[in-house]
Motif scaffolding. Sequence first.
Motif, PDB file in Angstrom:
ATOM      1  N   LEU A   1       0.940  -1.099   0.550  1.00  0.00           N
ATOM      2  CA  LEU A   1       0.265  -0.192   0.149  1.00  0.00           C
ATOM      3  C   LEU A   1       0.818   1.459  -0.435  1.00  0.00           C
ATOM      4  O   LEU A   1       0.560   2.590  -0.311  1.00  0.00           O
ATOM      5  N   THR A   2       1.937   0.814   1.050  1.00  0.00           N
ATOM      6  CA  THR A   2       3.138   2.104   0.321  1.00  0.00           C
ATOM      7  C   THR A   2       2.946   2.525  -0.397  1.00  0.00           C
ATOM      8  O   THR A   2       3.396   3.434  -1.222  1.00  0.00           O
TER       9      THR A   2
ATOM     10  N   ALA B   1      -8.723  -5.923  -3.452  1.00  0.00           N
ATOM     11  CA  ALA B   1      -7.241  -5.591  -4.121  1.00  0.00           C
ATOM     12  C   ALA B   1      -6.973  -5.559  -2.790  1.00  0.00           C
ATOM     13  O   ALA B   1      -6.448  -4.128  -2.142  1.00  0.00           O
ATOM     14  N   ARG B   2      -6.400  -5.983  -1.677  1.00  0.00           N
ATOM     15  CA  ARG B   2      -5.899  -6.507  -0.687  1.00  0.00           C
ATOM     16  C   ARG B   2      -4.608  -6.308  -0.211  1.00  0.00           C
ATOM     17  O   ARG B   2      -3.535  -6.948  -0.908  1.00  0.00           O
ATOM     18  N   GLY B   3      -4.029  -5.280   0.097  1.00  0.00           N
ATOM     19  CA  GLY B   3      -2.498  -4.886   0.691  1.00  0.00           C
ATOM     20  C   GLY B   3      -1.780  -6.120   1.482  1.00  0.00           C
ATOM     21  O   GLY B   3      -2.837  -6.182   2.119  1.00  0.00           O
ATOM     22  N   PHE B   4      -0.693  -6.308   2.170  1.00  0.00           N
ATOM     23  CA  PHE B   4      -0.262  -6.866   2.597  1.00  0.00           C
ATOM     24  C   PHE B   4      -0.379  -6.451   4.379  1.00  0.00           C
ATOM     25  O   PHE B   4      -0.228  -7.389   5.584  1.00  0.00           O
ATOM     26  N   SER B   5      -0.809  -5.537   4.506  1.00  0.00           N
ATOM     27  CA  SER B   5      -1.411  -5.020   5.550  1.00  0.00           C
ATOM     28  C   SER B   5      -2.597  -5.187   5.946  1.00  0.00           C
ATOM     29  O   SER B   5      -3.895  -5.012   6.462  1.00  0.00           O
TER      30      SER B   5
ATOM     31  N   LEU C   1      10.282   0.885 -17.757  1.00  0.00           N
ATOM     32  CA  LEU C   1      10.910   1.170 -16.497  1.00  0.00           C
ATOM     33  C   LEU C   1      11.026  -0.399 -15.838  1.00  0.00           C
ATOM     34  O   LEU C   1       9.800  -0.838 -14.871  1.00  0.00           O
ATOM     35  N   THR C   2      11.778   0.154 -14.298  1.00  0.00           N
ATOM     36  CA  THR C   2      11.439  -1.007 -13.748  1.00  0.00           C
ATOM     37  C   THR C   2      12.259  -0.512 -11.850  1.00  0.00           C
ATOM     38  O   THR C   2      12.843   0.770 -12.089  1.00  0.00           O
ATOM     39  N   CYS C   3      11.526  -0.803 -11.152  1.00  0.00           N
ATOM     40  CA  CYS C   3      11.784  -0.105  -9.245  1.00  0.00           C
ATOM     41  C   CYS C   3      11.466  -0.951  -7.997  1.00  0.00           C
ATOM     42  O   CYS C   3      10.582  -1.811  -8.301  1.00  0.00           O
ATOM     43  N   ALA C   4      12.408  -0.571  -7.664  1.00  0.00           N
ATOM     44  CA  ALA C   4      12.863  -1.735  -6.233  1.00  0.00           C
ATOM     45  C   ALA C   4      11.396  -1.584  -5.856  1.00  0.00           C
ATOM     46  O   ALA C   4      11.948  -2.532  -4.509  1.00  0.00           O
ATOM     47  N   GLY C   5      11.023  -0.623  -4.822  1.00  0.00           N
ATOM     48  CA  GLY C   5       9.642  -0.531  -4.810  1.00  0.00           C
ATOM     49  C   GLY C   5      10.167   0.973  -3.411  1.00  0.00           C
ATOM     50  O   GLY C   5      10.959   1.459  -3.139  1.00  0.00           O
ATOM     51  N   ALA C   6       9.291   0.721  -2.595  1.00  0.00           N
ATOM     52  CA  ALA C   6       9.516   1.707  -1.156  1.00  0.00           C
ATOM     53  C   ALA C   6       9.960   2.681  -1.830  1.00  0.00           C
ATOM     54  O   ALA C   6       8.891   3.502  -1.948  1.00  0.00           O
ATOM     55  N   SER C   7      10.384   3.566  -1.148  1.00  0.00           N
ATOM     56  CA  SER C   7      10.599   5.171  -1.021  1.00  0.00           C
ATOM     57  C   SER C   7      11.314   5.279  -2.585  1.00  0.00           C
ATOM     58  O   SER C   7      11.323   6.746  -2.984  1.00  0.00           O
ATOM     59  N   SER C   8      11.660   3.861  -3.154  1.00  0.00           N
ATOM     60  CA  SER C   8      12.375   4.665  -4.698  1.00  0.00           C
ATOM     61  C   SER C   8      10.958   4.811  -5.627  1.00  0.00           C
ATOM     62  O   SER C   8      11.158   4.938  -7.225  1.00  0.00           O
ATOM     63  N   ALA C   9       9.806   4.173  -5.071  1.00  0.00           N
ATOM     64  CA  ALA C   9       8.561   4.261  -6.141  1.00  0.00           C
ATOM     65  C   ALA C   9       8.655   6.111  -6.080  1.00  0.00           C
ATOM     66  O   ALA C   9       8.193   6.495  -6.947  1.00  0.00           O
ATOM     67  N   VAL C  10       9.128   7.301  -5.961  1.00  0.00           N
ATOM     68  CA  VAL C  10       9.331   8.285  -5.662  1.00  0.00           C
ATOM     69  C   VAL C  10       9.622   8.626  -6.260  1.00  0.00           C
ATOM     70  O   VAL C  10       9.790   9.572  -8.025  1.00  0.00           O
TER      71      VAL C  10
END
Length: 325
Positions: free
Chosen positions: A15-16, A49-53, A156-165
């Motif tokens: 979700l983040t 569509a549920r996130g891991f939280s 494009l590929t993105c590692a996730g979390a803050s790199s999504a910015v």
Amino acid sequence: MTQRAVFIVYPGFSLTTLAVLTDAFFVANWQSGRPVYRWTVAIPERTAARGFSNIAVDAVPLDGLNPREADIVLALSSFDPYGLADAKGVTAFLRAAHRFGARIAGVETGSVTLARAGLLDGRPAAIHWANRDGFAETFPGIPVSDRPVERAGRCLTCAGASSAVDLALALIEEDGGPNLARIVSAHMLRPAGLAQAGANAAPGPGDDALVTRALRVMEDHIDAPLPLSRIAAQVATTQKTLERRFRRALGRTPGDHYLTLRLTRAQNLLQQTSLSVGEIAADTGFESLPSFSRAYRARFGVTPSRDRVQTETAPVPRVSTLFTG
């Protein structure tokens, strides 16, 4: 032109990461004053569509969307990297959207889905560190990158979390220009040096150091504005040189920039405090209430008394005017 984005999520997604991407697109729309992006969240299976939280978001069935109508498709997954890749219709949707000209992004383990679709063959991919070993074993022909975001053509590929910015900013720069990307970056506190800078942000590293020093002087004297000659003296230059350097660095005069800083502070105080309009006028260096009201209305299109609530529809100080491209 408005870019139509489709976020394909799979149960257990982050979700983040989804929030970071959609918030960046929202800020781009808000600050540009136009719909740079419209987006839809889609799920390939008829489940929530549920996130891991275990928090659910609204999503439409993927099979109800037309890949021809997507300008950007972002595949998001986390704990089950192959669940999304193997879900019915997902890789076909990605290939079709790519064939019709869309940019395709794999976010966190969503990169596995792009690899399974054959869109990353021989190209480096950004993978979350926890999933690199498995990715390298499964896709030996795709180099694993340490960078937070990788680009190969329209993929494009993105590692996730803050790199999504970083991924969002890369897309925003393409679609709205470097000014808009920098504004969104400042609002999201992304690059070091812009933390808490907001609309009053000084130029970043690599810009004119003299202009940066002058901006700091201006920001320290909002309530009692200094003449430009005094500002120039404090940064050890002449007023003529200061004006020339401002125009070159920011595309505007130092006087206009100074006024923008004062009016931006005034708007923050109007929308975020219970101070009277008169008190705010004094706190931002205006000698009279009429002069403050005239300047404010000329900049924001409304009188100060009509601009006391901070909402997404309230006038904003279009901070694109504070940055260079």
